[in-house]
Write a protein that holds these residues in place. Structure first.
Motif, PDB file in Angstrom:
ATOM      1  N   HIS A   1       0.809  -1.214   0.000  1.00  0.00           N
ATOM      2  CA  HIS A   1       0.000   0.000   0.000  1.00  0.00           C
ATOM      3  C   HIS A   1       0.847   1.272   0.000  1.00  0.00           C
ATOM      4  N   SER A   2       2.163   1.109   0.135  1.00  0.00           N
ATOM      5  CA  SER A   2       3.018   2.295   0.214  1.00  0.00           C
ATOM      6  C   SER A   2       4.168   2.308  -0.784  1.00  0.00           C
ATOM      7  N   TRP A   3       4.507   1.144  -1.355  1.00  0.00           N
ATOM      8  CA  TRP A   3       5.688   1.150  -2.220  1.00  0.00           C
ATOM      9  C   TRP A   3       5.436   1.872  -3.539  1.00  0.00           C
ATOM     10  N   ASP A   4       6.532   2.219  -4.223  1.00  0.00           N
ATOM     11  CA  ASP A   4       6.476   3.115  -5.377  1.00  0.00           C
ATOM     12  C   ASP A   4       6.526   2.324  -6.686  1.00  0.00           C
ATOM     13  N   TRP A   5       5.466   1.559  -6.945  1.00  0.00           N
ATOM     14  CA  TRP A   5       5.251   0.877  -8.222  1.00  0.00           C
ATOM     15  C   TRP A   5       6.456   0.058  -8.687  1.00  0.00           C
ATOM     16  N   PRO A   6       6.919  -0.892  -7.885  1.00  0.00           N
ATOM     17  CA  PRO A   6       8.040  -1.737  -8.317  1.00  0.00           C
ATOM     18  C   PRO A   6       7.589  -2.752  -9.367  1.00  0.00           C
ATOM     19  N   GLU A   7       8.545  -3.369 -10.008  1.00  0.00           N
ATOM     20  CA  GLU A   7       8.271  -4.406 -11.009  1.00  0.00           C
ATOM     21  C   GLU A   7       8.529  -5.773 -10.381  1.00  0.00           C
ATOM     22  N   ALA A   8       7.511  -6.624 -10.388  1.00  0.00           N
ATOM     23  CA  ALA A   8       7.593  -7.981  -9.828  1.00  0.00           C
ATOM     24  C   ALA A   8       8.216  -7.996  -8.430  1.00  0.00           C
ATOM     25  N   PRO A   9       7.617  -7.293  -7.474  1.00  0.00           N
ATOM     26  CA  PRO A   9       8.164  -7.281  -6.110  1.00  0.00           C
ATOM     27  C   PRO A   9       7.859  -8.580  -5.373  1.00  0.00           C
ATOM     28  N   ALA A  10       8.645  -8.891  -4.377  1.00  0.00           N
ATOM     29  CA  ALA A  10       8.351 -10.044  -3.521  1.00  0.00           C
ATOM     30  C   ALA A  10       7.112  -9.724  -2.694  1.00  0.00           C
ATOM     31  N   LEU A  11       6.102 -10.553  -2.810  1.00  0.00           N
ATOM     32  CA  LEU A  11       4.819 -10.293  -2.153  1.00  0.00           C
ATOM     33  C   LEU A  11       4.138 -11.603  -1.805  1.00  0.00           C
ATOM     34  N   LEU A  12       3.685 -11.723  -0.579  1.00  0.00           N
ATOM     35  CA  LEU A  12       2.951 -12.895  -0.106  1.00  0.00           C
ATOM     36  C   LEU A  12       3.755 -14.188  -0.268  1.00  0.00           C
ATOM     37  N   GLU A  13       5.051 -14.123   0.013  1.00  0.00           N
ATOM     38  CA  GLU A  13       5.900 -15.302  -0.134  1.00  0.00           C
ATOM     39  C   GLU A  13       5.989 -16.013   1.209  1.00  0.00           C
ATOM     40  N   GLU A  14       5.064 -16.940   1.420  1.00  0.00           N
ATOM     41  CA  GLU A  14       4.904 -17.626   2.692  1.00  0.00           C
ATOM     42  C   GLU A  14       5.862 -18.811   2.817  1.00  0.00           C
ATOM     43  N   ASP A  15       6.494 -18.926   3.976  1.00  0.00           N
ATOM     44  CA  ASP A  15       7.285 -20.120   4.297  1.00  0.00           C
ATOM     45  C   ASP A  15       6.375 -21.089   5.037  1.00  0.00           C
ATOM     46  N   TYR A  16       5.755 -21.986   4.294  1.00  0.00           N
ATOM     47  CA  TYR A  16       4.793 -22.905   4.894  1.00  0.00           C
ATOM     48  C   TYR A  16       5.484 -23.959   5.745  1.00  0.00           C
ATOM     49  N   ASN A  17       4.841 -24.308   6.853  1.00  0.00           N
ATOM     50  CA  ASN A  17       5.433 -25.240   7.801  1.00  0.00           C
ATOM     51  C   ASN A  17       4.641 -26.553   7.854  1.00  0.00           C
ATOM     52  N   LEU A  18       5.044 -27.424   8.773  1.00  0.00           N
ATOM     53  CA  LEU A  18       4.378 -28.718   8.924  1.00  0.00           C
ATOM     54  C   LEU A  18       2.907 -28.552   9.271  1.00  0.00           C
ATOM     55  N   GLU A  19       2.606 -27.658  10.189  1.00  0.00           N
ATOM     56  CA  GLU A  19       1.220 -27.415  10.588  1.00  0.00           C
ATOM     57  C   GLU A  19       0.360 -27.024   9.388  1.00  0.00           C
TER      58      GLU A  19
END
Length: 505
Positions: free
Chosen positions: A307-325
């Protein structure tokens, strides 16, 4: 802890639609760019797609994939992504506040989907656009030749039409965040007319109308009623979306959200039946659960960023490290889809690569499977055929989201050839093994083919696969189950997910 269950060959729920194990990928974050597409990567093919990612995708045997959005589609001009790449415009994507280069469009994605052996399920923009643009998109994709849009496709090097049969009519149009958000009746009318236009291109085309963005929306479930009253006779599916998390760090409450999802499905099935009766309609509408996954690990921080970044190209977003649970939870959710396969015919894990995904990549580097990859893979490979009723008798527990929740979660599928049965079993208990007694009636010559298990120790609930350690959470061979006297007996470890395959006569 003891758990008894019973399955009978003749007591079935439904024939499972293979598309229950579909996926979703959006022009969002690094899902496309540096996810599936990275022309400078050492493994990139001639089209710029990463081959090691393609291998991971192929191993999932995904039947269909929803594209290009998602929130992204509600301001998307599909025409920007066709023709010579050097002539394509760079646009600002308002949904995720980033730059879209349009270097991947429908024709590039179609080649990737063909290489991945996946059928396309395309979404049209009903936010900033409407019937005319949707009609043109279908003509470009599906008409053989001799018209403006079909000949334009041919001029772009694609002679044969794609024959896309699944079309989504917008995305989350009930959401105030959606560009072009509408009231239910307004959207229902537009969806009705758009569906008629799309289906005019030939038999076999199916359309998906937008249901609620989630079951916590203030307009739910009346949104579904109003929309379906406008378009019931001309659409085939209504979409459901739901994302899950465990911010309370309470595993049992987290796992109980599977039961909450079952109520969601049941409620919308009731709305469908109500509208069908009210309209005296002859056709049936089914559920397309076309966005589902775990999303909470980085959600708050990501929201601040995009909501604040300045229009980047292909930014890292919602990159979850999923666990056993998370893997155990996803296995349970897939079990619920199997149990509800009489109403849910299509479901799409959201998303496929990098963005809340079973597959992750490093820009210029490695690709790896997250923990949730494996239960999704097992369900896709072995969850096709006939869903069988499973009667379960076991200890139960109460939590905030649901009461009388079984510690033992079981789904079963009889293979299309009738020669094998797959049981997906979860022991939700954090600390007690489950003594399993699973009776199988109507089956002869039972033999245990395979048992794969994940988990067994709740102290490892937060362990995740990473680029540096990609194999921390993976399936292993189980050794505590055996067949005898028409039953599967043995032990399910605490806090575990199991895939069990049996040959049958």
């Amino acid at each position: 802890m003891k758990g008894r269950a019973s399955i009978h060959r003749d007591f079935s729920i439904a024939q499972i639609d293979d598309r229950l194990y579909s996926a979703f990928i959006e022009h969002m974050g690094r899902a496309i760019y540096s996810g599936i597409y990275e022309p400078d990567h050492p493994t990139a093919n001639a089209d710029g797609f990463r081959n090691e990612v393609l291998d991971l995708v192929r191993n999932l045997k995904i039947p269909a994939i929803r594209y290009p959005g998602g929130n992204f589609v509600s301001a998307y001009k599909w025409e920007d992504g066709v023709g010579p790449k050097e002539d394509r415009p760079v646009r600002l994507d308002l949904a995720w506040r980033s730059k879209e280069t349009n270097q991947v469009g429908i024709n590039e994605f179609a080649r990737w989907a063909k290489d991945a052996e996946i059928e396309m399920m395309l979404a049209v923009n009903l936010g900033t656009r409407g019937i005319e643009e949707a009609r043109n998109f279908v003509e470009y994709c599906n008409h053989p030749s001799g018209t403006y849009w079909s000949d334009l496709r041919r001029s772009h090097g694609v002679e044969d039409p794609y024959g896309v049969n699944m079309w989504c009519l917008g995305n989350e149009m009930d959401g105030p965040w959606q560009i072009g958000h509408m009231e239910a009746k307004e959207y229902g009318r537009l969806a009705d007319e758009t569906s008629k236009a799309v289906k005019a291109f030939g038999k076999g085309i199916e359309t998906v109308v937008c249901g609620s963005s989630n079951d916590q929306m203030p307009t739910y479930p009346d949104w579904e009623r109003q929309v379906l009253e406008e378009c019931y006779e001309n659409v085939d599916y209504i979409s459901l979306h739901k994302y899950f998390g465990n911010n309370s760090r309470n595993s049992l409450n987290y796992f109980a959200k599977v039961e909450e999802t079952g109520r969601y499905i049941q409620s919308i099935a009731g709305v469908i039946d109500y509208v069908k009766a009210k309209k005296r309609a002859k056709n049936d509408i089914y559920i397309c659960f076309d966005e589902w996954n775990v999303w909470y690990h980085n959600r708050e921080e990501d929201s601040k960023n995009w909501h604040s970044w300045d229009w980047p190209e292909a930014p890292a977003l919602l990159e979850e490290d999923y666990n056993l649970e998370d893997a155990i939870f996803v296995g349970g959710l897939l079990n619920e889809f199997i149990r509800r396969s009489d109403r849910v015919k299509i479901a799409c894990i959201a998303q496929l690569v990098n963005v809340i995904a079973p597959i992750r990549t490093e820009r210029g580097g490695k690709a790896w499977a997250t923990s949730i990859y494996y239960p999704y893979q097992f369900a896709s490979l072995y969850g096709r055929g006939t869903a069988l009723n499973v009667s379960v008798d076991c200890p139960r527990y109460d939590e905030a989201v649901a009461q009388d929740v079984n510690y033992l979660d079981v789904a079963a599928v009889l293979a299309p050839d009738g020669k094998s049965i797959t049981v997906f079993a979860i022991n939700r208990s954090p600390d007690e093994a489950m003594e399993l007694d699973l009776a199988l009636h109507g089956f002869d010559n039972l033999k245990l083919i395979d048992h794969q298990v994940m988990g067994g120790d709740s102290s490892l609930a937060r362990v995740a696969n990473t680029c540096a350690e990609p194999n921390k959470v993976t399936p292993r061979k189980g050794d505590r189950l055996a067949v005898g006297e028409g039953a599967l007996k043995g032990e399910l470890p605490a806090f575990s997910y199991s895939m069990i395959r049996l040959s049958v006569g």
